[in-house]
Write a protein that holds these residues in place. Sequence first.
Motif, PDB file in Angstrom:
ATOM      1  N   GLY A  67       0.630  -1.078  -0.096  1.00  0.00           N
ATOM      2  CA  GLY A  67       0.031  -0.048  -0.047  1.00  0.00           C
ATOM      3  C   GLY A  67       0.847   1.244  -0.023  1.00  0.00           C
ATOM      4  O   GLY A  67       2.035   1.188   0.067  1.00  0.00           O
ATOM      5  N   SER A  68       0.212   2.412  -0.121  1.00  0.00           N
ATOM      6  CA  SER A  68       0.734   3.780   0.052  1.00  0.00           C
ATOM      7  C   SER A  68      -0.063   4.622   0.730  1.00  0.00           C
ATOM      8  O   SER A  68      -1.312   4.559   1.217  1.00  0.00           O
ATOM      9  CB  SER A  68       1.063   4.204  -1.264  1.00  0.00           C
ATOM     10  N   GLU A  69       0.530   5.833   1.160  1.00  0.00           N
ATOM     11  CA  GLU A  69      -0.370   6.869   2.002  1.00  0.00           C
ATOM     12  C   GLU A  69      -1.482   7.464   1.060  1.00  0.00           C
ATOM     13  O   GLU A  69      -0.948   7.788  -0.038  1.00  0.00           O
ATOM     14  CB  GLU A  69       0.680   7.839   2.412  1.00  0.00           C
ATOM     15  N   ALA A  70      -2.473   7.393   1.825  1.00  0.00           N
ATOM     16  CA  ALA A  70      -3.701   7.873   0.984  1.00  0.00           C
ATOM     17  C   ALA A  70      -3.737   9.180   1.015  1.00  0.00           C
ATOM     18  O   ALA A  70      -3.371   9.962   2.087  1.00  0.00           O
ATOM     19  CB  ALA A  70      -5.079   7.436   1.562  1.00  0.00           C
ATOM     20  N   PRO A  71      -4.190  10.035  -0.022  1.00  0.00           N
ATOM     21  CA  PRO A  71      -4.172  11.731  -0.087  1.00  0.00           C
ATOM     22  C   PRO A  71      -5.313  11.857   0.884  1.00  0.00           C
ATOM     23  O   PRO A  71      -6.154  11.226   1.244  1.00  0.00           O
ATOM     24  CB  PRO A  71      -4.816  11.782  -1.603  1.00  0.00           C
ATOM     25  N   LYS A  72      -5.263  13.179   1.390  1.00  0.00           N
ATOM     26  CA  LYS A  72      -6.077  13.883   2.183  1.00  0.00           C
ATOM     27  C   LYS A  72      -7.458  13.919   1.891  1.00  0.00           C
ATOM     28  O   LYS A  72      -7.736  13.966   0.735  1.00  0.00           O
ATOM     29  CB  LYS A  72      -5.604  15.125   2.519  1.00  0.00           C
ATOM     30  N   ALA A  73      -8.436  13.470   2.789  1.00  0.00           N
ATOM     31  CA  ALA A  73      -9.861  13.469   2.308  1.00  0.00           C
ATOM     32  C   ALA A  73     -10.314  12.687   1.288  1.00  0.00           C
ATOM     33  O   ALA A  73     -11.254  12.691   0.604  1.00  0.00           O
ATOM     34  CB  ALA A  73     -10.138  14.838   2.075  1.00  0.00           C
ATOM     35  N   SER A  74      -9.492  11.666   0.705  1.00  0.00           N
ATOM     36  CA  SER A  74      -9.833  10.942  -0.277  1.00  0.00           C
ATOM     37  C   SER A  74     -10.877   9.595   0.132  1.00  0.00           C
ATOM     38  O   SER A  74     -11.442   8.974  -0.805  1.00  0.00           O
ATOM     39  CB  SER A  74      -8.479  10.302  -1.020  1.00  0.00           C
ATOM     40  N   TYR A  75     -10.833   9.371   1.374  1.00  0.00           N
ATOM     41  CA  TYR A  75     -11.855   8.369   1.830  1.00  0.00           C
ATOM     42  C   TYR A  75     -12.670   8.825   2.955  1.00  0.00           C
ATOM     43  O   TYR A  75     -12.347   8.371   4.106  1.00  0.00           O
ATOM     44  CB  TYR A  75     -11.109   6.898   1.976  1.00  0.00           C
ATOM     45  N   PRO A  76     -13.417   9.845   2.772  1.00  0.00           N
ATOM     46  CA  PRO A  76     -14.228  10.326   3.807  1.00  0.00           C
ATOM     47  C   PRO A  76     -15.253   9.409   4.736  1.00  0.00           C
ATOM     48  O   PRO A  76     -15.771   9.815   5.671  1.00  0.00           O
ATOM     49  CB  PRO A  76     -14.946  11.612   3.444  1.00  0.00           C
ATOM     50  N   TYR A  77     -15.380   8.400   4.039  1.00  0.00           N
ATOM     51  CA  TYR A  77     -16.445   7.381   4.546  1.00  0.00           C
ATOM     52  C   TYR A  77     -15.830   6.395   5.618  1.00  0.00           C
ATOM     53  O   TYR A  77     -16.539   5.881   6.105  1.00  0.00           O
ATOM     54  CB  TYR A  77     -17.202   6.815   3.475  1.00  0.00           C
ATOM     55  N   ILE A  78     -14.616   6.374   5.494  1.00  0.00           N
ATOM     56  CA  ILE A  78     -13.983   5.472   6.468  1.00  0.00           C
ATOM     57  C   ILE A  78     -13.917   5.944   7.955  1.00  0.00           C
ATOM     58  O   ILE A  78     -13.487   7.075   8.044  1.00  0.00           O
ATOM     59  CB  ILE A  78     -12.496   4.886   6.168  1.00  0.00           C
ATOM     60  N   VAL A  79     -14.114   5.064   8.755  1.00  0.00           N
ATOM     61  CA  VAL A  79     -13.904   5.329  10.384  1.00  0.00           C
ATOM     62  C   VAL A  79     -12.915   4.347  10.955  1.00  0.00           C
ATOM     63  O   VAL A  79     -13.008   3.475  10.544  1.00  0.00           O
ATOM     64  CB  VAL A  79     -15.321   5.451  11.105  1.00  0.00           C
ATOM     65  N   SER A  80     -12.323   4.644  11.986  1.00  0.00           N
ATOM     66  CA  SER A  80     -11.583   3.969  13.002  1.00  0.00           C
ATOM     67  C   SER A  80     -12.358   3.738  14.097  1.00  0.00           C
ATOM     68  O   SER A  80     -13.007   4.272  14.861  1.00  0.00           O
ATOM     69  CB  SER A  80     -10.096   4.695  13.235  1.00  0.00           C
ATOM     70  N   LEU A  81     -12.483   2.160  14.333  1.00  0.00           N
ATOM     71  CA  LEU A  81     -13.150   1.619  15.685  1.00  0.00           C
ATOM     72  C   LEU A  81     -11.955   1.471  16.454  1.00  0.00           C
ATOM     73  O   LEU A  81     -10.798   1.006  16.249  1.00  0.00           O
ATOM     74  CB  LEU A  81     -13.592   0.332  15.437  1.00  0.00           C
ATOM     75  N   GLN A  82     -12.037   2.139  17.897  1.00  0.00           N
ATOM     76  CA  GLN A  82     -10.917   2.470  18.412  1.00  0.00           C
ATOM     77  C   GLN A  82     -11.473   2.085  19.948  1.00  0.00           C
ATOM     78  O   GLN A  82     -12.357   2.238  20.652  1.00  0.00           O
ATOM     79  CB  GLN A  82     -10.340   3.729  18.598  1.00  0.00           C
ATOM     80  N   TYR A  83     -10.471   1.042  20.567  1.00  0.00           N
ATOM     81  CA  TYR A  83     -10.649   0.445  22.037  1.00  0.00           C
ATOM     82  C   TYR A  83     -10.323   1.305  23.067  1.00  0.00           C
ATOM     83  O   TYR A  83      -9.294   1.822  22.981  1.00  0.00           O
ATOM     84  CB  TYR A  83      -9.954  -0.847  22.011  1.00  0.00           C
ATOM     85  N   GLY A  84     -11.144   1.578  23.756  1.00  0.00           N
ATOM     86  CA  GLY A  84     -11.196   2.627  25.077  1.00  0.00           C
ATOM     87  C   GLY A  84     -12.342   3.556  25.080  1.00  0.00           C
ATOM     88  O   GLY A  84     -13.234   3.310  24.522  1.00  0.00           O
ATOM     89  N   HIS A  85     -12.037   4.773  25.740  1.00  0.00           N
ATOM     90  CA  HIS A  85     -13.357   5.564  26.007  1.00  0.00           C
ATOM     91  C   HIS A  85     -12.755   6.974  25.774  1.00  0.00           C
ATOM     92  O   HIS A  85     -11.347   7.388  25.561  1.00  0.00           O
ATOM     93  CB  HIS A  85     -13.389   5.497  27.520  1.00  0.00           C
TER      94      HIS A  85
ATOM     95  N   LYS B 222      10.895  -8.730  10.859  1.00  0.00           N
ATOM     96  CA  LYS B 222      11.163  -8.289  12.285  1.00  0.00           C
ATOM     97  C   LYS B 222       9.892  -7.210  12.835  1.00  0.00           C
ATOM     98  O   LYS B 222       9.591  -7.553  13.841  1.00  0.00           O
ATOM     99  CB  LYS B 222      12.487  -7.322  12.323  1.00  0.00           C
ATOM    100  N   ASN B 223       9.637  -6.071  11.986  1.00  0.00           N
ATOM    101  CA  ASN B 223       8.720  -5.084  12.714  1.00  0.00           C
ATOM    102  C   ASN B 223       7.254  -5.172  11.929  1.00  0.00           C
ATOM    103  O   ASN B 223       7.281  -4.502  10.703  1.00  0.00           O
ATOM    104  CB  ASN B 223       9.537  -3.672  12.798  1.00  0.00           C
ATOM    105  N   LEU B 224       6.426  -5.832  12.577  1.00  0.00           N
ATOM    106  CA  LEU B 224       5.020  -5.606  11.752  1.00  0.00           C
ATOM    107  C   LEU B 224       4.465  -4.428  12.597  1.00  0.00           C
ATOM    108  O   LEU B 224       4.408  -4.312  13.742  1.00  0.00           O
ATOM    109  CB  LEU B 224       4.157  -6.806  12.133  1.00  0.00           C
ATOM    110  N   GLU B 225       4.276  -3.298  11.873  1.00  0.00           N
ATOM    111  CA  GLU B 225       3.672  -1.875  12.418  1.00  0.00           C
ATOM    112  C   GLU B 225       2.395  -1.394  11.935  1.00  0.00           C
ATOM    113  O   GLU B 225       2.148  -1.757  10.728  1.00  0.00           O
ATOM    114  CB  GLU B 225       4.659  -0.781  12.228  1.00  0.00           C
ATOM    115  N   MET B 226       1.552  -0.798  12.707  1.00  0.00           N
ATOM    116  CA  MET B 226       0.388  -0.176  12.290  1.00  0.00           C
ATOM    117  C   MET B 226       0.823   1.240  12.010  1.00  0.00           C
ATOM    118  O   MET B 226       1.493   1.790  12.546  1.00  0.00           O
ATOM    119  CB  MET B 226      -0.546  -0.061  13.355  1.00  0.00           C
ATOM    120  N   PRO B 227       0.397   1.640  10.745  1.00  0.00           N
ATOM    121  CA  PRO B 227       0.783   2.782  10.286  1.00  0.00           C
ATOM    122  C   PRO B 227       0.106   3.939  10.936  1.00  0.00           C
ATOM    123  O   PRO B 227      -0.908   3.805  11.158  1.00  0.00           O
ATOM    124  CB  PRO B 227       0.367   2.826   8.918  1.00  0.00           C
ATOM    125  N   ASP B 228       0.796   5.245  10.895  1.00  0.00           N
ATOM    126  CA  ASP B 228       0.053   6.477  11.779  1.00  0.00           C
ATOM    127  C   ASP B 228      -1.084   6.895  10.705  1.00  0.00           C
ATOM    128  O   ASP B 228      -2.051   7.226  11.016  1.00  0.00           O
ATOM    129  CB  ASP B 228       1.045   7.449  11.862  1.00  0.00           C
TER     130      ASP B 228
END
Length: 291
Positions: free
Chosen positions: A39-57, A175-181
């Motif tokens: 993959g590659s970094e997505a352009p700004k505002a190119s996928y405005p319908y995606i949301v992140s589900l995040q564990y926590g409060h 070695k390093n499996l990382e979640m991208p920023d």
Amino acid sequence: MSPKTIVFLLFLVAALAKSSHLDLQRRAYKDLSPHIIGGSEAPKASYPYIVSLQYGHIGYDTMHFCAGSIFNSQWIITAAHCLNQIPINNFIVKAGKRNIKIVESTEQTVEVEQAFVHEKYSTRNFGNDIGLIKLKTPLNFTKEIQPIELPQAESEPTGVAYLCGWGYVLSNYFKNLEMPDKLQDIKLYYINRDVCDAAVTNLTGFSGSVGETNICTGPITGGISGCNGDSGGPLISRYGEKPVLTGIASWIIAPCGTYGSPTVYTKVSKFNAWIKQKIATHTTRLYRYIN
């Protein structure tokens, strides 16, 4: 690697995508030797319908574990396996996100009121892997936050597809499996369901893993696929400038990007009626009485 081992890894990918702790994901995954997934970094505002589900409060540190798609201001479409073991009071939804590691001026954070897993969802083979989230308060639509349309019922997507998400990428092979920023995207291609099932059968020794409620993408030449953390996120087709939600990221055969392995999604066009029925049943209507 034996067929039984590969099947275990296939289910492990989806199971880890719903894990409530990132360190657990890393420990469980560190020896799977996943490939770079292209993959590659997505352009700004190119996928405005995606949301992140995040564990926590709200107000505390939170952690991305799955993605989803905005259907309307109060409803999110995601994968059933993302909701199956996470209580609704233990996660939040963040819209308008590009960088999940920082607070952004474009983001809106909302608590979950209800979550619905498809009644026929199977933890055995991930059939009917679709769920809905009802938000406590509606989203305000902006340039960075927009709904996406459903495909025509029972339609079969072909040609080019696009997948976006915050799923793991590999920065240092073995070695390093990382979640991208930042949000990533990739151009893919739909592949025939029979070809997809044959590819899975070839790797696992078991046929019938890919059913009529699935669609698949390739190429299956290795190095290109979804990965942990992409689960629940949107696969889209573009008709001119209009994006349509054709798939929900469901499962892969680990390691991510394995040669000969497709990425498998829930086929959204099979669930138009279910989505609309659930929303209609659980939407509060206000009536004005006329004297």
